[in-house]
Structures are given as structure tokens and as C-alpha cells.
Enzyme design. Structure first.
Site, PDB file in Angstrom:
ATOM      1  N   ASP A   1      -4.520  11.005   9.259  1.00 36.86           N
ATOM      2  CA  ASP A   1      -3.313  10.261   9.580  1.00 36.86           C
ATOM      3  C   ASP A   1      -2.687  10.755  10.870  1.00 36.86           C
ATOM      4  OD1 ASP A   1      -3.265   8.573   7.275  1.00 36.86           O
ATOM      5  OD2 ASP A   1      -2.694  10.326   6.088  1.00 36.86           O
TER       6      ASP A   1
ATOM      7  N   GLU B   1       0.865  -1.180   0.000  1.00 35.21           N
ATOM      8  CA  GLU B   1       0.000   0.000   0.000  1.00 35.21           C
ATOM      9  C   GLU B   1       0.902   1.231   0.000  1.00 35.21           C
ATOM     10  OE1 GLU B   1      -3.249   1.895   3.107  1.00 35.21           O
ATOM     11  OE2 GLU B   1      -2.612  -0.192   3.328  1.00 35.21           O
TER      12      GLU B   1
END
Length: 267
Positions: A58, A47
């Protein structure tokens, strides 16, 4: 249209160990050597983060990695160029593992929606995970992505109700991505979900309400945690811990060595 690499991988019915990496972190030129090291040491699927200046979902490690990548010249175009090189074996051994891009909608809109899908598919990307793409508004995007042979993955969280888990499962092309806790990426702790038992029950609930496979990410740091996630899900994603391990590298070669060594500890 033939199956992409993700669909073929899932048909093997093996538990997956998935790597998350932010291209061009921590130094320019690190991407291709790191991809080679991850594939060589057993990453089933890779990924790649799409570097963005405002990655609100994030945690601090991935935010810092994204900002570093941008300073190192990373862009959507460069990311696709690197994937293309990896698929051709230019600058590294040929990368055959499935590649999933994870990022936010804004950089893709700026690139040009259909142009991005076409260029991603032609570069060798297999799928996309866009955390800020609402499932209810994704029909058109899903159709266009399907036309280019791209898998689209949606997120499930501990607060997702059963009927919505089923809805997300129906939308995700091949598998869903399950957040282990309610936290930004890489900041998860057992206390965030209440207890180990709470996480286990949550994942069992996801299993009861999904027909496709699902993987678990966010906060998985070591072999023991990977093994536990494998008991409950179809795959485990390790990202923040990988980025932390390679953060101090000064050259592409050192970055790749550290990435490979860390990945071996997860097996």
C-alpha cells in the site's frame, strides 16, 4: 448455496463505482456512519481494508490510515463485528451493498483461517482480496472460501502476461481486480505506465484475455478518471482519494459528511 451480493450485483451488467475505506479512520466510531454515507451516495460495492501494521503493498496514505485505525482499536474481530452491525442496521441504516475485505494473510492466519472464513461469512462479508496470496497456492483456500459462499478476487497488473491473466481470471470467483499501474496503492500517475495510451492498451489486453468481469483500482481520484475506466473495465475503485478527503475530520459525523460529499463528486 444462494448467490452472494457480489454475484447478484455483477448480473446487473452496470458499470460499478466501488469505494475503498479503512474502518475506524480517521477517528473511532467513524465506520458505520461512513458506510451509511457511501451507500446513500451511490457506492455499488464497499471494499474495507483489514488494518495491518506492515501493509507493504500500500501507498503512504493507506499505510497511515491502517496505522491510525490500529491506534483507534481496530482488529480483525472488531472489523467483523462492525460488518455484522452494519448488516443488522445497528448504529446506522442497514447496509445492503456488497462488502469485500482487502488485506494481508498474516492477520487472518493469526485469527485462524477457517474460523475467519466462517465468522466473515456469518457477519455478512461477501468476498476477499488478499494481495499476498499467490494464485498457485490458493486452491485449498478457494475451496474453503467457496464453502462459506465467499467470493475470492485476485490481482492483475500491467506486467502480467496474457496466459497468466487467463489463469487469474479462471481462479477469481466472480471478477478480477486490475491494477492500473505498477505502483503501491494510491501513488499511481500516468507516467508510471508510460502514457494514457499504454494504460488503455493494457486494459484492452486484459479484456481480450478475461471471460469474467474486472474492475480497476489504484490511483483513481475523480469523476473524469472514473468515466474513462468505465469505458475500458467493468468498475472503478476509489480509495486513496476518499481517505485523503476525510483525513482531517474530527468526529464520526464530520467523517461521514465528508465521505458523502466526496462520493457525490464522482457520480
Amino acid at each position: 448455496m444462494p448467490e452472494n451480493r457480489i454475484a447478484r450485483l455483477l448480473k446487473k451488467n452496470k458499470k460499478l463505482l466501488i469505494a475503498y475505506y479503512m474502518p475506524e479512520f480517521p477517528v473511532p466510531g467513524a465506520t458505520l456512519p461512513v458506510l451509511e454515507a457511501l451507500q446513500k451516495n451511490g457506492a455499488d460495492l464497499i471494499e474495507l481494508g483489514i488494518a495491518y501494521s506492515d501493509p507493504i503493498g500500500d501507498g503512504p496514505v493507506i499505510q497511515d490510515a491502517a496505522h491510525t485505525a490500529i491506534r483507534n482499536g481496530m482488529s480483525v474481530k472488531k472489523l467483523l463485528d462492525l460488518v455484522r452491525q452494519a448488516r443488522k442496521g445497528e448504529g446506522c441504516r442497514k447496509i445492503t451493498a456488497p462488502i469485500l475485505l482487502m488485506g494481508y494473510c498474516n492477520p487472518l492466519i493469526a485469527y485462524g483461517g477457517d474460523c475467519f472464513l466462517q465468522d466473515a461469512a456469518s457477519a455478512g462479508v461477501d468476498g476477499l482480496l488478499l494481495p499476498d496470496l499467490p494464485p498457485e497456492e490458493a486452491d485449498d483456500f478457494l475451496e474453503r472460501a467457496k464453502g462459506f459462499g465467499l467470493t475470492v478476487v485476485f490481482l492483475v497488473s500491467p506486467v502480467t502476461p496474457p496466459e497468466r491473466i487467463e489463469y487469474i481470471d479462471s481462479l477469481s470467483t466472480d471478477f478480477s481486480y486490475c491494477l492500473a499501474v505498477n505502483a503501491t496503492t494510491g501513488t499511481a500517475k500516468l507516467s508510471d505506465a508510460g502514457s494514457e495510451a499504454a494504460i488503455d492498451e493494457y486494459l484492452r489486453r486484459v479484456r481480450r484475455h478475461t471471460r469474467k468481469k474486472f474492475v480497476v483500482g489504484f490511483g483513481i481520484k475523480d469523476k473524469a478518471r472514473v468515466g474513462h475506466m468505465w469505458e475500458l473495465a467493468d468498475g472503478a475503485v476509489v480509495g486513496t482519494a476518499l481517505l485523503q478527503h476525510i483525513a482531517g475530520a474530527g468526529t464520526p459525523e464530520e467523517t461521514a459528511r465528508l465521505a458523502g460529499e466526496f462520493w457525490q463528486t464522482l457520480q
